[in-house]
Design an enzyme around this catalytic site. Structure first.
Site, PDB file in Angstrom:
ATOM      1  N   LYS A 200      77.805 129.071 -38.151  1.00 27.10           N
ATOM      2  CA  LYS A 200      78.796 129.992 -38.691  1.00 27.10           C
ATOM      3  C   LYS A 200      78.305 131.415 -38.494  1.00 27.10           C
ATOM      4  O   LYS A 200      77.268 131.815 -39.023  1.00 27.10           O
ATOM      5  CB  LYS A 200      79.036 129.723 -40.166  1.00 27.10           C
ATOM      6  CG  LYS A 200      79.985 130.745 -40.769  1.00 27.10           C
ATOM      7  CD  LYS A 200      80.503 130.323 -42.098  1.00 27.10           C
ATOM      8  CE  LYS A 200      81.454 131.376 -42.632  1.00 27.10           C
ATOM      9  NZ  LYS A 200      82.038 130.982 -43.891  1.00 27.10           N
ATOM     10  N   GLU A 240      69.996 125.650 -36.363  1.00 23.75           N
ATOM     11  CA  GLU A 240      70.775 125.297 -37.560  1.00 23.75           C
ATOM     12  C   GLU A 240      71.339 123.879 -37.445  1.00 23.75           C
ATOM     13  O   GLU A 240      71.276 123.101 -38.395  1.00 23.75           O
ATOM     14  CB  GLU A 240      71.956 126.274 -37.734  1.00 23.75           C
ATOM     15  CG  GLU A 240      71.588 127.656 -38.238  1.00 23.75           C
ATOM     16  CD  GLU A 240      71.327 127.696 -39.747  1.00 23.75           C
ATOM     17  OE1 GLU A 240      71.469 126.664 -40.420  1.00 23.75           O
ATOM     18  OE2 GLU A 240      70.975 128.787 -40.239  1.00 23.75           O
ATOM     19  N   LYS A 255      82.109 128.100 -35.734  1.00 17.67           N
ATOM     20  CA  LYS A 255      83.125 129.001 -36.256  1.00 17.67           C
ATOM     21  C   LYS A 255      82.712 130.447 -36.025  1.00 17.67           C
ATOM     22  O   LYS A 255      81.558 130.773 -36.293  1.00 17.67           O
ATOM     23  CB  LYS A 255      83.227 128.718 -37.743  1.00 17.67           C
ATOM     24  CG  LYS A 255      84.144 129.579 -38.510  1.00 17.67           C
ATOM     25  CD  LYS A 255      84.017 129.216 -39.943  1.00 17.67           C
ATOM     26  CE  LYS A 255      84.832 130.167 -40.745  1.00 17.67           C
ATOM     27  NZ  LYS A 255      84.549 130.039 -42.137  1.00 17.67           N
ATOM     28  N   SER A 281      91.094 132.738 -38.939  1.00 11.15           N
ATOM     29  CA  SER A 281      92.248 133.558 -39.295  1.00 11.15           C
ATOM     30  C   SER A 281      92.487 134.721 -38.332  1.00 11.15           C
ATOM     31  O   SER A 281      93.632 135.020 -37.990  1.00 11.15           O
ATOM     32  CB  SER A 281      92.079 134.078 -40.723  1.00 11.15           C
ATOM     33  OG  SER A 281      90.871 134.812 -40.848  1.00 11.15           O
ATOM     34  N   TYR A 320      95.262 127.110 -38.158  1.00 10.67           N
ATOM     35  CA  TYR A 320      96.454 127.473 -38.923  1.00 10.67           C
ATOM     36  C   TYR A 320      97.720 127.098 -38.148  1.00 10.67           C
ATOM     37  O   TYR A 320      98.814 127.176 -38.674  1.00 10.67           O
ATOM     38  CB  TYR A 320      96.426 128.968 -39.260  1.00 10.67           C
ATOM     39  CG  TYR A 320      95.200 129.317 -40.084  1.00 10.67           C
ATOM     40  CD1 TYR A 320      95.166 129.048 -41.452  1.00 10.67           C
ATOM     41  CD2 TYR A 320      94.043 129.838 -39.485  1.00 10.67           C
ATOM     42  CE1 TYR A 320      94.033 129.306 -42.200  1.00 10.67           C
ATOM     43  CE2 TYR A 320      92.903 130.094 -40.227  1.00 10.67           C
ATOM     44  CZ  TYR A 320      92.904 129.827 -41.584  1.00 10.67           C
ATOM     45  OH  TYR A 320      91.767 130.067 -42.309  1.00 10.67           O
TER      46      TYR A 320
HETATM   47  C1  PBG Z   1      83.836 131.511 -46.733  1.00 12.30           C
HETATM   48  C2  PBG Z   1      84.726 131.106 -45.639  1.00 12.30           C
HETATM   49  C3  PBG Z   1      85.252 132.020 -44.718  1.00 12.30           C
HETATM   50  C4  PBG Z   1      86.082 131.306 -43.873  1.00 12.30           C
HETATM   51  C5  PBG Z   1      86.047 129.964 -44.258  1.00 12.30           C
HETATM   52  N1  PBG Z   1      85.178 129.854 -45.359  1.00 12.30           N
HETATM   53  C6  PBG Z   1      85.115 133.487 -44.633  1.00 12.30           C
HETATM   54  C7  PBG Z   1      83.819 134.131 -44.759  1.00 12.30           C
HETATM   55  O1  PBG Z   1      82.781 133.543 -44.477  1.00 12.30           O
HETATM   56  O2  PBG Z   1      83.840 135.277 -45.159  1.00 12.30           O
HETATM   57  C8  PBG Z   1      86.855 131.948 -42.765  1.00 12.30           C
HETATM   58  C9  PBG Z   1      88.008 131.224 -42.213  1.00 12.30           C
HETATM   59  C10 PBG Z   1      88.962 132.043 -41.445  1.00 12.30           C
HETATM   60  O3  PBG Z   1      88.737 133.234 -41.129  1.00 12.30           O
HETATM   61  O4  PBG Z   1      90.025 131.491 -41.126  1.00 12.30           O
HETATM   62  N2  PBG Z   1      83.068 130.657 -47.382  1.00 12.30           N
END
Ligand code: PBG
Length: 330
Positions: A200, A240, A255, A281, A320
């Protein structure tokens, strides 16, 4: 081997659609899609999210209705995220493990009402903390790793108690997979799966999501660079993933999606573990914005983006666009 023209004409296999279909290396099907759902309190309530056109936050009853119809379209899984009222937020995110909290109630209700849908719950503190970080803060506002893991364990266990299929820690604290696995085993949740957000990145593509879960204001100008990964790195991601597998992760996540497919591919070539990819997103918002201007063909670009994730090595994709894609596939 040297391939020589005209013995080899690569265009031969591209000459018509049945041939192209027969030699296709990867497929995208309804079995590959997971829809994120944003939850709010109350009954029959839904709210628009400005930076995510056509996505809403919804109360549990509406979520059940929505997931029921998604299931009819062939959806396999949902990823749940809460957007709680500020009065429930505190420094440590204690509401995250309330047995009667929004997520816990939602998991129970969905589990009871809908058969055969994989429920994935986000395990992280950012929707619950007054400062919008995914961790407990120390004296100098640093994120305390082990103290945070203590809360995450309780949160994960509370989701398991509610009947969740897959807990998905998205916080990036060290050692959390091992601790969560141990707690689940101790409580006889031997079949509860862990989907670890292993790779991530500290990404700028999460903006609209932070708006959706209501953490954007709380977070203010601070960032998540001390726990989420630097986007310049890939060895870090491999490290990781390896640690998470050893600590007991069943599935790993990469991600964001599209800009990170080299990472997906590397994991796929080096580890025997299923990989999920999150089309986040910001990726969604970019496509929506271009489509609104008639600059891109929505259906075609979305299918292409998801197909490329499969080609890179994704087993499933959180997107989405899941609902739209399922409709397009019908
Ligand atoms: C936070 C989390 C995030 C997303 C999923 N879980 C955002 C962040 O780490 O600030 C992002 C998902 C997206 O942008 O669609 N635990």
């Amino acid at each position: 081997m040297k391939r020589k023209f005209p013995n080899t004409r690569l265009r031969r296999l591209r000459s018509n659609s049945p041939i192209r279909n027969l030699i296709r290396e990867s497929t995208l099907s309804q079995n590959d899609l997971i829809q994120p759902i944003f939850l709010i309190d109350g009954d029959n309530r839904s709210q628009k999210i400005k930076s995510m056109p056509e996505i809403t936050r919804m109360s549990i009853d509406l979520a059940v209705k929505e997931i029921t119809s998604l299931k009819k379209l062939g959806l396999q899984g949902v990823a749940l995220f809460p957007c709680i009222q500020s009065k429930y937020k505190d420094k440590k995110g204690s509401e995250s493990f309330n047995p009667n909290g929004l997520m816990q109630k939602a998991i129970e209700k969905i589990k009871k009402s809908i058969k055969d849908i994989a429920i994935i719950s986000d395990v992280a503190l950012d929707p619950y903390t007054s400062h919008g970080q995914d961790g407990v803060l120390g004296k100098n506002k640093e994120i305390l790793n082990d103290e945070t893991v203590e809360v995450l364990i309780k949160q994960a266990l509370s989701h398991a108690n509610s009947g969740v299929d897959i807990v998905a820690p998205s916080d990036m604290m060290d050692g959390r997979i091992k601790s969560i696995r141990k707690e689940l085993e101790k409580n006889k949740f031997v079949d509860t799966k862990i989907l670890s957000y292993s790779a991530k990145y500290s990404s700028n593509y999460y903006g609209p999501f932070r708006d959706a879960v209501g953490s954007v204001k709380n977070l203010g100008k601070s960032n998540k660079d001390t726990y989420q990964m630097d986007y310049a790195n890939s060895k870090d991601a491999m490290h990781e993933v390896e640690m998470d597998i050893n600590e007991g992760a069943d599935i790993v996540m990469v991600k964001p999606g599209l800009p990170y497919l080299d990472i997906v591919n590397k994991i796929s070539e080096n580890y025997k573990v299923p990989i999920f990819v999150y089309q986040v997103s910001g990726e969604y918002a970019m496509i929506k914005a271009a489509v609104k201007n008639n600059w891109l063909d929505e259906k075609k670009v979305v299918i292409e983006s998801l197909q490329c994730m499969k080609r890179a090595g994704a087993n499933a994709i959180i997107t989405y666009y899941a609902k739209d894609v399922l409709k397009w596939m019908k």
